[in-house]
Structure formats: C-alpha cells, structure tokens
Design an enzyme around this catalytic site. Sequence first.
Site, PDB file in Angstrom:
ATOM      1  N   LYS A   1      55.699  19.665  40.592  1.00 42.58           N
ATOM      2  CA  LYS A   1      56.235  19.412  39.262  1.00 42.58           C
ATOM      3  C   LYS A   1      56.719  17.961  39.196  1.00 42.58           C
ATOM      4  O   LYS A   1      57.425  17.488  40.087  1.00 42.58           O
ATOM      5  CB  LYS A   1      57.393  20.374  38.956  1.00 42.58           C
ATOM      6  CG  LYS A   1      57.853  20.328  37.511  1.00 42.58           C
ATOM      7  CD  LYS A   1      58.841  21.449  37.212  1.00 42.58           C
ATOM      8  CE  LYS A   1      59.248  21.413  35.741  1.00 42.58           C
ATOM      9  NZ  LYS A   1      60.187  22.512  35.394  1.00 42.58           N
TER      10      LYS A   1
ATOM     11  N   GLU B   1      64.776  39.051  31.494  1.00 36.28           N
ATOM     12  CA  GLU B   1      65.866  39.324  30.547  1.00 36.28           C
ATOM     13  C   GLU B   1      66.212  40.809  30.470  1.00 36.28           C
ATOM     14  O   GLU B   1      67.397  41.180  30.403  1.00 36.28           O
ATOM     15  CB  GLU B   1      65.490  38.815  29.154  1.00 36.28           C
ATOM     16  CG  GLU B   1      65.338  37.310  29.047  1.00 36.28           C
ATOM     17  CD  GLU B   1      63.946  36.809  29.400  1.00 36.28           C
ATOM     18  OE1 GLU B   1      63.719  35.593  29.349  1.00 36.28           O
ATOM     19  OE2 GLU B   1      63.075  37.650  29.754  1.00 36.28           O
TER      20      GLU B   1
ATOM     21  N   ARG C   1      64.202  39.294  23.855  1.00 41.06           N
ATOM     22  CA  ARG C   1      63.247  39.929  24.765  1.00 41.06           C
ATOM     23  C   ARG C   1      63.828  41.172  25.448  1.00 41.06           C
ATOM     24  O   ARG C   1      63.125  41.873  26.154  1.00 41.06           O
ATOM     25  CB  ARG C   1      62.794  38.905  25.815  1.00 41.06           C
ATOM     26  CG  ARG C   1      61.977  37.768  25.218  1.00 41.06           C
ATOM     27  CD  ARG C   1      61.954  36.535  26.107  1.00 41.06           C
ATOM     28  NE  ARG C   1      61.339  36.733  27.398  1.00 41.06           N
ATOM     29  CZ  ARG C   1      60.050  36.516  27.675  1.00 41.06           C
ATOM     30  NH1 ARG C   1      59.236  36.114  26.720  1.00 41.06           N
ATOM     31  NH2 ARG C   1      59.585  36.692  28.885  1.00 41.06           N
TER      32      ARG C   1
END
Length: 589
Positions: A248, A336, A364
């Site tokens: 990344k 979640e 969610r």
Amino acid sequence: MKSNLLNHINNPEDLRTLNQKQLSQVAKELRDFIIDVVATKEGHLGASLGVVELTIALHYVFNTPKDLLIWDVGHQAYGHKILTGRRKIFHTNRQLGGISGFPKIKESNYDAFGTGHSSTSISAALGMAIASKLKGNFKKHHIAIIGDASIASGMAFEGLNHAGVTDVNLLIILNDNTMGIDPSVGALKNYFTNVKAGKKVRKNNIIEALNFNYSGPIDGHNIVAIITELERLKSIQGPKFLHIITTKGKGLKKAEQDQITYHSPGKFNKITGEIIPKIAKIQPPKFQDVFGETIVELAKKNTKIVGITPAMPTGSSLKFMIEEFPERAFDVGIAEQHAITLAAGMATQGLIPFCTIYSTFLQRAYDQIIHDVALQNLPVIFCIDRAGIVGEDGATHHGVFDIAYLRCIPNIVIFAPLNEIELRNIMYTAQLGINSPLAIRYPRGRGTIIDWKQPMHKIEIGKGKCISEGNDIAILSIGTIGNTIMELQKELPLHKIAHYNMRFVKPLDSVLLHIIFQKFNTIITIEDGTIIGGFGSAILEFSQQHNYINKTIKQLGIPDNFVEHGKVDKLFDNLHLSKEKIKDFLLKL
C-alpha cells in the site's frame, strides 16, 4: 518510445495497442499522475498506488467494459478511473460537481458497480456472472478485486460460499497488503501471512476448500507476471482465485512507511511526500478525539467499560483505549454485524460496551441492532461517529439516515450532543448504568469549545434545554447544528426567536414540548439527518397525537435524495442548512 505514454491513453483500447515492455513506463507515469493530483486536491492515496500494475494488467488482458471489473470499496480505483476516460477530469475527483471518489455506475460504463462500502464485490460479481450464464454468454469475464481486510467480512464469505458451488466465469483477485485503513486483524489475516511466508498450511487452503481454483501468491508489482497469470486464468472454467501481494502506498516512500496516515493524507509535497502542515492555532478538538480521550478517562475508573470498533480504531480514536487497555478494547475488523452482537453478548454479562462505529457503517448491522440489542433491551452504547454530512466521500458515506432508521426501534434512546461537553456528559451518564440501548450521534470534524475537559455530570434522560427565549418563533434543534442557530441569534430581531436544544430524539421531552406548543404558533425543526422519518417527523407526530391544531411546523434537514460529494460548507449551502441560508429562511418567516 513516446515520452509520455499516459497522455495518449484515453481508454483501455489505447492501452492494448502498447507492447508489454512499455507497460512499466505506463505504471510509473500513472503512479506519478495520481500522486501529482492527490497532493493538491486530496483524496485516498495509498490504496490506489498499491494496485497500479494490477489495474494496468486487468485492462490490458480483459476486454473492458464488456468484461466487468468490480473494485471492492473503491479506494483503489483511481488508476482505473484515469485509464477509462477520466484522466482529463481527474482533478475534479471528490469535488462538488466533479467525479466521485468511488466507482459509480452513472459515471462510466467501465464502473460496473458502485462500491463505497467494503466486501460487496464478490456478491455483485457473482450476480453478474450468473446473469451472463442465464443469458447463454459463457465468454464474458467477471472480476472482483478485494483487499485482505475486506475479504474477512461476513458478506464476502457469504459470496465465496455461494460462488464455490457454481460453475460461472468468476475471478476473485485478493489484493493482499495486510492493510485496510488500519492494519488488518484476525485469524484470516494471520493465515494469509503464513501463506505468503511459505509456511506450512493445511493441504487444502481455505480458498481451495471452498472449491475455487487457487493460484498465487504472486508479486503484485511485477506487471509481466500478473499479465501471464491473468492470461492463463482466462482459459480456466469456473470460479477462480488469484492471490497477489502488494504494498500500500507503493512508489511514494512516505506512503509506504506510514500507510495509515497516507490512506488519505490531505495535501502533501508530491516530491518528498511530506504532509503540508496546517496553520498552527489553538482549535477545538475533533469529536472523535473527545470520544477517544473520554472513554479512556472513564475506563480508568470503571473496569466494566469495554470498547469495540469494526476496523476503525484510528478514525474513531478508540486507538487511545487500545493503547491504554489492550485487553479491554477490540478492533474486530470489517465486521459490523459481529461488532454489535459481540457488544450484546458482553452486555448480558455485566460489561458496559461502547461500540464506536460510523453512521454509514452502522447501517450494515441493522438486524443486529433490532434483534440482538433492542429486542432484548440490552444496555449497549452506540457511539455513532460521522453522523450527518461528511463531505468529499459523498453519498455512500454521509451519515444522514441514522435518526430515521433508529427512531422506529422500540427501547432505544437516541441522543445528539450540542457540543463536546454534552458528549462527555452522556458518556459519563451511560457508564453509571442505563436500562436500555443508547445511541449517541456526533459529526465528523471539530467541536466549538477549546476548554472542553470539564468535570462530567449526569444528564437526565429525555430532557431538552431552552437556549434562548423568544416570543414569535420556536426553533427546535438536535445535535451540533444547534450551534449555527446560537451564532445566528445576534443577527436576528431581538426577542423574536426562541431556541431549544432538544438533545433527545427519543424519548422526546414531552413536558418541554407542551410548553413550546402552547406558547408558539410557528415552530421550526432543524437537523442534519433526513427530513423523512427524522427528528422533525417526531415533532409532527407529537403535534398530531396531542391535537395541536393550526400550528405552522417547518422542517429543515436533508431532503429525499442522495447528497453528492463536496466540501461540507458547500453541501450545507446547497441543502439550505448553512448559516446564511437559515438566516434568510428565518427573516422571510
């Protein structure tokens, strides 16, 4: 060889005219272009830098847009946007009227699916692949590109589980960089780490056990190796899984070294990578930091307090508690639903769970809120960060629905603090002991008080406050938008407008509301949530239930449409919620 190849690539067909030796130059130019624009315009940096070679290879090998690419989350899709006809307008990324920071179906036929939330790509790609099969199209390719943090989500596993018993033309590419926004967590992350390290794992790895043709891991920055493997996989039938290893922030040293900060770094020097410091001045704190510091302060005195966040320890500032009490604070990854039911389980055993989660992500876990928490009336405390308009992330991330979707649930208490002190006080109140679920919603950004670390006091549940007296019009505000009304008071006719900080959406302060309705004929509600089903709707319901007839009630809030991306102040102005627009509205009244 052309000096700048990227300038001549307006679509993937242009890219495919190049030979493979030229693609490394394209990769360098694409990486430099992303850095150059994001350095001044801001946005998500690290994720897109990490998949430059993969992005080029995908468009080089596959016949996009006929072959479909679904980029999970979408933070990694900047290179994709630039190669698919949006290079010349990429400088408008995330700006009002400009292109979205995420893939968006209406924006381009190369954006096969809108992805602002994580872990949706596999299910979407599988749905598309099944549709192609039903239509008799067995040559069309469907590719989901998903990160190692996103694939640990329950929804991703649901998609994998289904895909493994199909024979559709589906390719899942795992972009494994050990990072989401924060470092990836969990057993699956450890498993992939062992795979990458060449350590012995079970004979059938977890992907093969789900009936996928697994290949990799391969170097995600070796463009020739990626192209070679993609070409091979094109000829293989059924569900396939390619594991690639990337870094990344690849190509910008600072972004590689500090991957959390450079996920979305703000403005920075494109040469050195140094973040451009903002003008040093004493400012009120960010609400997330008020939460983070306050929960540590409370946890030091109350050993029953635990903290939970789904993959956002830095963004929510639960990192402060993780550092101070690592055994009592939990980053559960992009999960979640699990986070909410985990909190519910803890609550049954006498712990005091503070579950901090962004408003848009709490959506969610809606069934868990209802079934696992509210139905059992468990004292879980939802600290709902980024409530209201959030800015450049746009429609997928604005936290404007939580009042409406929580208000209809029995047992739940909903509180919106006016400022930092009220946030601290409600957190203090909650850990003293509550007998129902409590939702505390607060916005992205800074508060209004410099000296906010005041002694904490208990708040009486369901009680609002009169901020200023008036005779003609009553304004009922909920949350931090009430500060706009306070600022406006000195610019409005004296003694005309009264202002009430209602604080609780549920239960409403019925005693205070009866006083207001008996005194005023014109009442205005104001909120940074949806008008439909929101705080204003609750006031209208109160008026009807108690037969307050011939009253004029005006609702200010988010209208019945999705709000685009842009600077918060510009969006508020468009929504008629800016200070000047509210002032004009009141003066006309």
